[in-house]
Design an enzyme around this catalytic site. Structure first.
Site, PDB file in Angstrom:
ATOM      1  N   THR A 132      47.034  41.363  44.793  1.00 43.68           N
ATOM      2  CA  THR A 132      45.702  41.973  44.743  1.00 43.68           C
ATOM      3  C   THR A 132      45.008  41.777  43.411  1.00 43.68           C
ATOM      4  OG1 THR A 132      46.657  44.081  44.008  1.00 43.68           O
ATOM      5  CG2 THR A 132      46.365  43.775  46.385  1.00 43.68           C
ATOM      6  N   LYS A 133      45.703  41.252  42.409  1.00 42.96           N
ATOM      7  CA  LYS A 133      45.148  41.181  41.065  1.00 42.96           C
ATOM      8  C   LYS A 133      44.306  39.926  40.845  1.00 42.96           C
ATOM      9  CE  LYS A 133      46.922  45.080  39.690  1.00 42.96           C
ATOM     10  NZ  LYS A 133      47.440  45.559  40.978  1.00 42.96           N
TER      11      LYS A 133
END
Length: 378
Positions: free
Chosen positions: A177-178
């Site tokens: 998700t980063k």
């Protein structure tokens, strides 16, 4: 919430095929070393120790710095910040945040210091740096270790210096998700060579350079496949940052004038990666609670997240073991909502999200009544 930043798929597969050809898939291969060098360059530090994930990076850092007893941290963070300490037998002590930044309030942190306190962990919430200088003064006055959970803050800066070189060490996340991902991954960055060596030993069962056990360690190594993804995603970082900035500007314009909805902004001087587009929803003004707004968006196939709600002190085991009231944290946790962003989110997508938000807020009381009726019928 958008999709992972993959980068050039062909380049990723070239790297992965290279690892397969070398038959060196883990245990400190060349791709991991290259990824560590690149991350250290971005962070402006001498050392980077890559790990299997950021929770393990925190765990190793707490071990390597010899923390004991109590560790002060904000409750407005992902539970991993606290869980990594709790798993080592440490006691997370939660303190309140600055209501404007959402980051740990140095005054509240100092009030929480006791004879059992060994360290302070600052969290750069949504990539906005903590009050680093003030936290440093608190740590110095009380002889405490100062560490930072910089999971959201890769590429950001504080007073002209890259995030990464503050305190004893900082931790990045490279979860899918980063803004830069390695499938799953994390890293500790530091200028302390001795600390870096301890971390390298601890992430590989406590082995020393001679391959024998020197201390109790764990297996937290990054694989070559993860490093291949990390390097490829990192190459796309600046392009992703620019796209995120444009996305944020579109959201700010699309939600301008919506009473009770505030788009969280970033200081350009801090070189933000704009990884998150976060809004604060004030139910007293909008007439609709954040959770209900989230439900309306979901019915329109728009995925959002509550970053971070409930806060750490509001979940088990912490709410039972050490009850505490943190007014600013609780208000913020009740209001925040992260909207879709990233390279796969287009301007048209943002316009649609804003349209749904404006419509739902405009009909706030009616929407609330409608959903209450549905729940009562169910």
């Amino acid at each position: 919430m958008g999709r992972p930043t993959v980068g050039d798929r062909k380049r990723f597969l070239e790297r992965l095929n290279g690892a397969l050809d070398r038959q060196w898939l883990t245990n400190g291969g060349p791709l991991v070393h290259e990824f560590e060098d690149r991350v250290a360059e971005v962070a402006g530090t001498r050392h980077c120790v890559a790990t299997s994930n950021a929770t393990m990076a925190l765990h190793l850092l707490y071990m390597a710095t010899g923390l004991s007893g109590e560790v002060i941290m904000p409750a407005m963070t992902y539970v991993a910040t606290a869980h990594a300490a709790r798993a080592l037998g440490l006691t997370p002590v939660f303190c309140d945040v600055d209501p404007d930044t959402g980051c740990i309030d140095p005054r509240r942190a100092e009030e929480a210091v006791t004879a059992r306190t060994s360290g302070i962990v600052g969290v750069h919430l949504w990539g906005r740096p903590s009050a680093i200088d003030d936290l440093g003064k608190v740590a110095e006055r009380h002889g405490l270790r100062l560490l930072f959970d910089a999971a959201h803050a890769l590429g950001c800066s504080y007073r002209g210096r890259p995030v990464g070189g503050f305190g004893a060490a900082e931790v990045f996340s490279f979860h899918a998700t980063k803004v830069v991902n390695s499938f799953e991954g994390g890293a500790v960055v530091t200028d302390d060579g001795d600390l870096a060596e301890r971390l390298r030993s601890l992430r590989s069962f406590g082995f020393g350079p001679d391959g024998t056990s020197q201390r109790v360690g764990i297996n937290a190594k990054m694989s070559e496949a993860a490093a291949a993804m990390g390097l490829t995603s990192l190459e796309a970082f600046e392009e992703t940052r620019r796209h995120n900035r444009v996305n944020l500007d579109h959201y700010a314009a699309g939600l301008a004038g919506v009473d009770g909805v505030e788009v969280v902004t970033y200081d350009a001087a801090q070189n933000p990666n704009c990884q998150y587009v976060v809004i604060r929803v004030d139910e007293a003004v909008t007439g609709i609670h954040r959770d209900l707004l989230m439900r309306v968006l979901k019915e329109e196939n728009i995925t959002t997240q509550r970053y971070f709600s409930p806060a750490c002190h509001q979940v088990e085991p912490y709410r039972t073991e050490r009850p505490v009231v943190l007014p600013h944290t609780e208000r913020l946790a009740e209001q925040v909502l992260a909207l879709p962003t990233g390279p796969t989110v287009a301007t048209a997508d943002i316009h649609r999200v804003c349209e749904v938000l404006r419509c739902a807020v405009g009909a706030g009381p009616q929407v609330t009544e409608r959903f209450r009726g549905c729940e009562e019928t169910a």
